[in-house]
Design a protein around this motif. Structure first.
Motif, short mmCIF file in Angstrom:
data_model
loop_
_atom_site.label_atom_id
_atom_site.label_comp_id
_atom_site.label_asym_id
_atom_site.label_seq_id
_atom_site.Cartn_x
_atom_site.Cartn_y
_atom_site.Cartn_z
N ILE A 289 0.69 -1.01 -0.13
CA ILE A 289 0.22 -0.10 0.05
C ILE A 289 0.65 1.45 0.06
CG2 ILE A 289 -1.68 1.57 1.85
CD1 ILE A 289 -2.50 -1.41 2.39
N ASP A 290 1.85 1.31 0.53
CA ASP A 290 2.74 2.55 0.89
C ASP A 290 3.59 3.39 -0.06
OD1 ASP A 290 2.48 3.09 3.52
OD2 ASP A 290 4.19 1.58 4.66
N GLN A 291 3.81 1.45 -1.18
CA GLN A 291 4.06 1.15 -2.22
C GLN A 291 3.56 2.64 -3.23
OE1 GLN A 291 6.42 -2.16 -3.43
NE2 GLN A 291 6.92 -0.73 -5.92
N GLN A 292 2.36 2.16 -3.23
CA GLN A 292 1.67 2.72 -4.20
C GLN A 292 0.98 4.12 -4.08
OE1 GLN A 292 -0.48 1.00 -6.92
NE2 GLN A 292 -1.44 2.94 -7.06
N ILE A 293 0.83 4.26 -2.41
CA ILE A 293 0.99 5.87 -2.00
C ILE A 293 1.56 6.70 -3.28
CG2 ILE A 293 0.58 7.42 -0.38
CD1 ILE A 293 -1.28 5.25 1.45
N ASN A 294 2.72 5.97 -2.62
CA ASN A 294 4.47 6.78 -3.21
C ASN A 294 4.78 6.90 -4.71
OD1 ASN A 294 4.69 7.45 -0.40
ND2 ASN A 294 5.70 6.04 0.02
N GLN A 295 4.40 5.78 -4.99
CA GLN A 295 4.96 6.03 -6.36
C GLN A 295 3.48 5.38 -7.44
OE1 GLN A 295 7.45 2.07 -6.58
NE2 GLN A 295 8.82 3.15 -4.77
N GLY A 296 2.47 5.25 -7.39
CA GLY A 296 1.33 4.85 -8.01
C GLY A 296 0.64 6.23 -8.89
N LYS A 297 0.73 5.65 -10.51
CA LYS A 297 0.51 6.77 -11.66
C LYS A 297 -0.96 7.39 -11.44
CE LYS A 297 4.96 7.38 -12.02
NZ LYS A 297 5.90 7.85 -11.51
N ASP A 298 -2.15 5.90 -10.87
CA ASP A 298 -3.23 6.25 -11.49
C ASP A 298 -4.04 6.91 -10.30
OD1 ASP A 298 -5.68 5.34 -12.90
OD2 ASP A 298 -6.29 4.58 -11.30
N THR B 225 -4.54 5.05 -6.11
CA THR B 225 -3.99 5.62 -5.34
C THR B 225 -4.59 5.55 -4.03
OG1 THR B 225 -2.38 6.46 -6.59
CG2 THR B 225 -2.37 7.29 -4.90
N ALA B 226 -5.58 6.52 -4.54
CA ALA B 226 -7.28 7.13 -3.65
C ALA B 226 -7.71 5.69 -2.38
CB ALA B 226 -7.70 7.82 -4.15
N ALA B 227 -7.51 4.54 -3.40
CA ALA B 227 -8.39 3.44 -3.48
C ALA B 227 -6.75 2.87 -2.12
CB ALA B 227 -8.20 2.20 -3.92
N ALA B 228 -6.01 3.36 -2.84
CA ALA B 228 -4.58 2.36 -1.60
C ALA B 228 -4.84 3.54 -0.20
CB ALA B 228 -3.44 2.94 -2.12
N LYS B 229 -5.52 4.34 -0.08
CA LYS B 229 -4.77 5.61 1.36
C LYS B 229 -5.83 5.00 1.81
CE LYS B 229 -2.50 9.34 -0.78
NZ LYS B 229 -2.62 11.24 -1.86
N LYS B 230 -7.32 4.68 0.90
CA LYS B 230 -8.30 4.42 2.29
C LYS B 230 -8.13 3.25 3.17
CE LYS B 230 -13.51 4.38 1.28
NZ LYS B 230 -14.72 3.79 0.61
N ALA B 231 -7.12 2.30 2.13
CA ALA B 231 -7.06 0.85 2.84
C ALA B 231 -6.37 0.93 3.72
CB ALA B 231 -6.98 -0.05 1.82
N ARG B 232 -5.26 1.96 4.04
CA ARG B 232 -4.03 1.92 4.55
C ARG B 232 -4.76 1.81 6.11
NH1 ARG B 232 -0.26 3.09 7.39
NH2 ARG B 232 2.24 3.40 6.96
N PRO B 233 -5.35 2.49 6.38
CA PRO B 233 -5.79 2.71 8.28
C PRO B 233 -6.73 1.20 8.74
CG PRO B 233 -7.31 4.54 7.33
CD PRO B 233 -6.22 4.01 6.12
N VAL B 234 -7.43 0.84 7.11
CA VAL B 234 -7.95 -0.08 8.16
C VAL B 234 -7.08 -1.15 8.48
CG1 VAL B 234 -9.50 -1.94 6.81
CG2 VAL B 234 -9.92 0.20 6.05
N VAL B 235 -6.32 -1.50 6.89
CA VAL B 235 -5.04 -2.57 7.65
C VAL B 235 -4.28 -2.80 8.46
CG1 VAL B 235 -2.99 -3.58 5.76
CG2 VAL B 235 -4.66 -2.83 4.75
N ALA B 236 -4.09 -0.99 8.50
CA ALA B 236 -2.97 -0.63 9.92
C ALA B 236 -3.33 -1.41 10.74
CB ALA B 236 -2.82 0.76 9.92
N MET B 237 -5.11 -0.50 11.26
CA MET B 237 -6.00 -1.14 12.10
C MET B 237 -5.53 -3.05 12.70
SD MET B 237 -9.39 -2.89 13.16
CE MET B 237 -9.49 -2.79 11.36
N HIS B 238 -5.65 -3.58 11.55
CA HIS B 238 -5.75 -4.93 11.80
C HIS B 238 -4.14 -5.31 11.48
CE1 HIS B 238 -9.51 -5.84 8.38
NE2 HIS B 238 -9.19 -5.63 9.39
N LEU B 239 -3.49 -5.15 11.61
CA LEU B 239 -2.03 -5.32 12.15
C LEU B 239 -2.57 -5.07 13.10
CD1 LEU B 239 0.80 -5.95 11.38
CD2 LEU B 239 1.23 -4.00 11.11
N GLU B 240 -2.58 -3.98 14.13
CA GLU B 240 -2.52 -3.95 15.33
C GLU B 240 -3.29 -4.78 16.45
OE1 GLU B 240 -0.40 -2.21 17.36
OE2 GLU B 240 0.14 -1.82 14.75
#
Length: 173
Positions: free
Chosen positions: A135-144, A148-163
């Motif tokens: 996700i972080d790679q897409q956020i930092n390097q994505g062109k579409d 990239t918006a979908a990756a940004k939206k998913a990030r907090p969900v995946v981070a919460m799952h990790l915790e």
């Protein structure tokens, strides 16, 4: 007459620009953005399968609840990815990766035991860590922009799952 030509030129230019925007609104089938969609889809499929399995085979209520959370959240995230894939004519793999399937099989082999819960949580920690990197790679390097918006939206969900699974210990939210 001159005003009419100018109006037609502006209208034509706006149509051309809107066409470019529509094409750019989805990842191209062979792009790195499309690869992100495919890999994130496989991660979602793996997490959904693991969550369903945890609901059946975990020995603690916490791990069963974590499994339910994984199923609910990753199903929602995957529906958004499927829409992006359809928009960009990106084919999605039908199953998780071989590695993800192997990990799930290893965890399943411990079904019904306390070792199952620990192995499942550790597998979830590793999987979500990899997904956050993706996700972080897409956020930092994505062109579409939509991908990239979908990756940004998913990030907090995946981070919460990790915790929720960090350290092989269940922490339901």
């Amino acid at each position: 007459m001159r005003a009419r030509v100018l109006t037609i030129a502006v209208f034509t230019a706006s149509l051309a620009c809107s066409g470019v925007a529509a094409v750019a609104a989805a990842p191209a089938p062979d792009s790195p953005d499309a690869r992100f969609v495919q890999m994130a889809h496989q991660s979602n499929a793996a997490e959904i399968a693991a969550g369903q399995d945890a609901q059946k085979n975990a020995t603690t209520t916490c791990v069963k609840q974590a499994g339910a959370t994984l199923v609910k959240d990753h199903t929602k995230l995957d529906a958004e990815l499927a829409a992006l894939a359809k928009k960009g004519d990106v084919s999605l793999p039908g199953t998780p990766t071989r590695e993800q399937q192997t990990v799930l099989a290893e965890v399943r082999s411990k079904a019904g035991s306390p070792e199952y819960d620990k192995a499942g949580l550790m597998a979830q920690e590793a999987g979500h860590t990899k997904t956050l990197t993706l996700i972080d790679q897409q956020i930092n390097q994505g062109k579409d922009a939509d991908t990239t918006a979908a990756a940004k939206k998913a990030r907090p969900v995946v981070a919460m799952h990790l915790e929720m699974v960090r350290g092989g210990t269940c922490h339901t939210m």
